[in-house]
Design a protein around this motif. Structure first.
Motif, PDB file in Angstrom:
ATOM      1  N   LEU A 138      -6.177 -15.512  10.545  1.00 27.29           N
ATOM      2  CA  LEU A 138      -6.318 -15.179   9.010  1.00 27.29           C
ATOM      3  C   LEU A 138      -7.259 -13.675   8.761  1.00 27.29           C
ATOM      4  O   LEU A 138      -8.294 -13.831   8.993  1.00 27.29           O
ATOM      5  N   ALA A 139      -6.488 -12.674   8.271  1.00 33.71           N
ATOM      6  CA  ALA A 139      -7.066 -11.579   8.069  1.00 33.71           C
ATOM      7  C   ALA A 139      -7.331 -11.168   6.745  1.00 33.71           C
ATOM      8  O   ALA A 139      -6.425 -11.108   5.967  1.00 33.71           O
ATOM      9  N   VAL A 140      -8.650 -11.294   6.343  1.00 34.07           N
ATOM     10  CA  VAL A 140      -9.117 -11.231   5.087  1.00 34.07           C
ATOM     11  C   VAL A 140      -9.778  -9.735   4.731  1.00 34.07           C
ATOM     12  O   VAL A 140     -10.534  -9.344   5.367  1.00 34.07           O
ATOM     13  N   VAL A 141      -8.892  -9.296   3.940  1.00 35.67           N
ATOM     14  CA  VAL A 141      -9.290  -7.871   3.595  1.00 35.67           C
ATOM     15  C   VAL A 141      -9.126  -7.726   1.927  1.00 35.67           C
ATOM     16  O   VAL A 141      -8.864  -8.481   1.321  1.00 35.67           O
TER      17      VAL A 141
ATOM     18  N   GLU B 145      -9.024   7.862  -4.137  1.00 32.80           N
ATOM     19  CA  GLU B 145      -8.036   8.814  -4.046  1.00 32.80           C
ATOM     20  C   GLU B 145      -6.642   8.594  -3.350  1.00 32.80           C
ATOM     21  O   GLU B 145      -5.747   9.120  -3.321  1.00 32.80           O
ATOM     22  N   ASP B 146      -6.454   7.197  -2.807  1.00 31.88           N
ATOM     23  CA  ASP B 146      -5.133   6.833  -2.311  1.00 31.88           C
ATOM     24  C   ASP B 146      -5.386   5.149  -2.343  1.00 31.88           C
ATOM     25  O   ASP B 146      -6.198   4.846  -2.635  1.00 31.88           O
ATOM     26  N   LEU B 147      -4.080   4.686  -1.924  1.00 32.30           N
ATOM     27  CA  LEU B 147      -4.226   3.262  -1.961  1.00 32.30           C
ATOM     28  C   LEU B 147      -4.309   2.640  -0.576  1.00 32.30           C
ATOM     29  O   LEU B 147      -3.657   1.615  -0.366  1.00 32.30           O
ATOM     30  N   GLN B 148      -4.920   3.320   0.389  1.00 33.22           N
ATOM     31  CA  GLN B 148      -5.115   2.714   1.657  1.00 33.22           C
ATOM     32  C   GLN B 148      -6.488   1.696   1.555  1.00 33.22           C
ATOM     33  O   GLN B 148      -7.250   1.997   0.960  1.00 33.22           O
ATOM     34  N   LEU B 149      -6.240   0.588   2.410  1.00 31.71           N
ATOM     35  CA  LEU B 149      -7.407  -0.371   2.230  1.00 31.71           C
ATOM     36  C   LEU B 149      -8.676   0.462   2.710  1.00 31.71           C
ATOM     37  O   LEU B 149      -8.778   1.261   3.658  1.00 31.71           O
ATOM     38  N   PRO B 150      -9.710   0.140   1.908  1.00 37.25           N
ATOM     39  CA  PRO B 150     -11.168   0.786   2.275  1.00 37.25           C
ATOM     40  C   PRO B 150     -11.745   0.066   3.472  1.00 37.25           C
ATOM     41  O   PRO B 150     -11.438  -0.913   3.824  1.00 37.25           O
ATOM     42  N   TYR B 151     -12.984   0.558   3.509  1.00 39.61           N
ATOM     43  CA  TYR B 151     -13.803   0.164   4.699  1.00 39.61           C
ATOM     44  C   TYR B 151     -13.475   0.005   6.154  1.00 39.61           C
ATOM     45  O   TYR B 151     -13.817  -0.724   6.758  1.00 39.61           O
TER      46      TYR B 151
END
Length: 740
Positions: A466-469, A488-494
């Motif tokens: 289970l990968a929780v992002v 700035e874009d819709l890439q997952l942060p962090y």
């Protein structure tokens, strides 16, 4: 002797007019003013420019001889134990009412976007999760409970709901919005208004208008809006919530539209809102919105000039603290009278002008998180979880598995809470302060949900991962989602994309769980993930709700209120786009979403019979009813969400390929069936033409009965006959959906 303004047998407007005639101009101006006690204390940092403006705002002592219009956030500024908060507010109201010659108290307002924003109060899912429920009745119940809790401690007005239609999900306040479709936003938002106001709390519609259409999705940026987008996409939710919901207050937006700030926009706040829509409530400024006419928009030379611009446009009350609306600065008397009459009328409607008025007090402990509210928070959270994909059939999880739980948000309380929850809005400024409520993380909830599972740290030894992002909410840069936290874009942060890449490369089946305030691009893992689950900041009961969906205890019934993009580029959402904006025309960019608006899966299965239509030919002022039987063909109970979309093949201006005009949740036991009746009025085919008139035109239409905006089960051709018909504020704005 009782004076007319105290006579409860007279209409509120007449009582307010009598009181107004007895007031000096200084007393009238005070009714347009507010005070934010505690705004300049350490740990109070919840609004942009708060400390800068607070130093130059009027204080309570200076206003007491004249009265006070609003008292700002007595519970939501710093942590206060609920019973102590009631006592403090009661003392403040006695001081305020005792300081002016009419004995008038103030309207106390608070934020209530995810529940009452107070320490120890129930935290509900964020509004984007409300949209995912497609369940207005549940949102009415939720808002009623929120309103009852606020009224019980002496609050009169709530600064919600947000009716901004999402136009670009990079906007940080996407989590505060209900969705990207005006019909969904309007119906869910109206349901919230009805619930809140039935508890005696004034609902405040925000942000009027165009805030979510800002350039590059930047907070406070100008909105590049044409008149048709404004009329047909941005404004209908406000119109519906005012007309059908009876909302009693409106808050202008921070942005400008074509160079004219909303706080100084007479066409918006007076000509449209008052004259066309016949709104009689109050317009309250967004926090420091009047000051920003001088400080940011640069259209006023000084505080007095800003006050006159705002008053002339139609702003009645300056929030959160009086800086421009000052009793020492002469304001035009006709504008002053107009605004003060509206405020006094509202006070009369709230009972604040009644003889013998006394502030709310508490005899004992005050519980802002009682069992029935926690149960409601759980229901909203459960209905809002969206199963996006389950291609490998790994869900629901069986107990006893070896589960690798990875990702920075797996054991993170912040992943459950939106930016307007007390813990993320105020509590973060008070290190060491207990949360005040129980907010299980997903990791904690899963251990309760699956007691026989082994949660392992090594992917190599796991049966499933289970990968929780997703997001941590915050304000003004203190999170990846929230007010002032634009992307700035819709890439997952962090760096979470790398977390998913690593998990995918392990060879262990991966379930992606997204806990976020906006949709993120997931196309990079399309076809590789075993399953994908999306929850939008699901509140204090969200951990259990998501865990319940993963285990199968809860059948997923949420549907996407915003599309999930395939790629992280900042292209506008493809839903509601005309044909030229869709894929297939000469461009290297494909804006087709990975998962479209309205998408969501169940663990059960459903069959939809062929629909029947009463009258496929109807006049431009008529309606028709479509009937459809839905059957649960699975082996467990589940809920299907029937969605009705309108396709207009030819228009006089470019039109969306499809747009939502109706929906209904259909809960069914295994083997059961139900008949859905949809009464479609021709008024829902209206749009704003080239000449600026909203018209219903004769010609061909198509109703699409669908499981999402892209998954059409059946089409129903219609023909409108008769003359072109102009429609206005009185038009029918809903498709009546009944489940039998």
């Amino acid at each position: 002797m009782v004076k007319p303004w105290q006579d409860t047998t007279l209409p509120a407007h007449a009582r307010a007019a009598d009181l107004l005639a007895r007031m000096t101009n200084e007393e009238k101006t005070a009714q347009l003013s507010s005070v934010w006690i505690g705004a300049d204390t350490e740990g109070a940092d919840v609004a942009p420019g708060q400390h800068t403006f607070a130093a130059r705002s009027a204080v309570l002592d200076a206003l007491l001889p004249y009265g006070l219009g609003h008292l700002t956030r007595p519970f939501g500024t710093v942590p206060v134990e609920p019973a102590e908060g009631v006592a403090r507010l009661a003392d403040l109201q006695r001081t305020i009412s005792g300081g002016n010659r009419f004995g008038l108290p103030a309207i106390a307002h608070e934020e209530c976007l995810t529940g009452f924003t107070a320490w120890q109060a129930t935290v509900f899912p964020t509004p984007l999760a409300w949209g995912a429920t497609f369940d207005p009745a549940l949102i009415t119940d939720m808002a009623l409970a929120i309103g009852v809790s606020m009224r019980a401690v002496g609050i009169h007005q709530g600064l919600a709901p947000v009716l901004d239609v999402v136009r670009d999900p990079r906007w940080g306040r996407t989590e505060e919005a209900i969705g990207e479709d005006p019909y969904l936003v309007g119906t869910i938002g109206t349901a919230y208004v009805q619930g809140l106001q039935s508890a005696g709390i004034v609902a405040t519609l925000k942000h009027f208008a165009g805030y979510s259409a800002s350039r590059a999705a930047r907070n406070h940026a100008p909105a590049s809006l044409g008149p048709r987008e404004l009329a047909d996409v941005i404004l209908p939710p406000f119109e519906m919530a005012l007309r059908d919901g009876g909302a009693r207050s409106v808050m202008p937006a921070y942005n400008d539209i074509d160079g004219l700030p909303a706080h100084a926009h007479p066409a918006l706040l007076t000509q449209l809102l008052r004259e066309q829509w016949e709104f009689t409530g109050t317009v309250v400024s967004d926090y420091y919105g009047v000051s920003l006419l001088e400080e940011a928009h640069k259209i006023a030379d000084g505080e007095g000039a800003a006050a006159r611009l705002a008053l002339a446009a139609g702003v009645d009350v300056e929030l959160p603290a009086a800086r421009c609306f000052s009793p020492t600065d002469a304001l035009p008397e006709d504008l002053l009278d107009r605004a003060a009459l509206r405020v006094l009328t509202q006070k009369c409607e709230l009972g604040l002008l009644d003889p013998g008025w006394e502030p709310v007090t508490a005899d004992g402990p005050v519980d802002l998180n009682p069992p029935h509210m926690r149960e409601l928070a759980q229901r909203v959270a459960q209905e809002s979880v969206v199963l996006l994909a389950n291609d490998a059939g790994v869900l629901p999880l069986r107990d006893g598995l070896r589960i690798a739980l990875v990702g920075p948000l797996a054991d993170e309380q912040a992943a459950m809470l939106g930016c307007y929850t007390f813990p993320r809005h105020v509590g973060v400024h008070h290190p060491g302060l207990p949360t005040g409520i129980d907010v299980p993380t997903l990791a904690e909830a899963l251990r309760t949900e699956l007691p026989d599972a082994a949660f392992v740290g090594d992917l190599a030894g796991a049966d499933i991962c289970l990968a929780v992002v997703g997001d941590r909410s915050g304000l003004f840069g203190r999170g990846s989602s929230g007010e002032g936290c634009d992307a700035e874009d819709l890439q997952l942060p962090y760096g979470q994309a790398e977390v998913l890449d690593s998990a995918m490369d392990s060879g262990v089946p991966v379930v992606i769980v997204v806990l976020s305030g906006r949709p993120y691009a997931l196309g990079r893992w399309a076809g590789r993930a075993a399953a994908v689950v999306q929850a939008f900041f699901p509140g204090q009961e969200g951990g259990g709700a998501v865990a319940g969906v993963l285990s199968g205890r809860v059948d997923p019934s949420g549907r996407l209120p915003v599309a999930v993009p395939a790629r992280p580029g900042g292209q506008p959402a493809p839903y509601l786009a005309p044909p030229l904006a869709l894929h297939g025309f000469p461009s290297t960019v494909d804006p087709t979403p990975l998962y479209p608006f309205g998408h969501g899966l169940s663990y059960s299965a459903f069959a939809w019979d062929l629909p029947e239509c009463d009258a496929p030919e109807l006049p431009t002022d008529g309606d028709t009813t479509v009937r459809l039987t839905v059957r649960n063909t699975g082996d467990r109970a589940g809920t299907e969400v029937v969605q009705l979309y309108l396709h207009d093949p030819v228009g006089t201006v470019a039109r969306p390929e499809v747009r939502l005009v109706g929906y209904a949740r259909v809960p069914l036991d295994a083997g059961a069936s139900a008949e859905v009746h949809a009464t479609f009025p021709a008024d829902l085919a209206a749009y704003t033409g080239a000449d600026g008139r909203r018209v219903v035109e004769p010609g061909a239409l198509e109703l699409r009965i669908a499981a999402s905006s892209a998954e059409v089960h059946h089409t129903v051709p219609l023909t409108l006959t008769g003359p072109v018909r102009e429609v206005g504020h009185e038009r029918r704005m809903r498709c009546e959906m009944r489940v039998k």
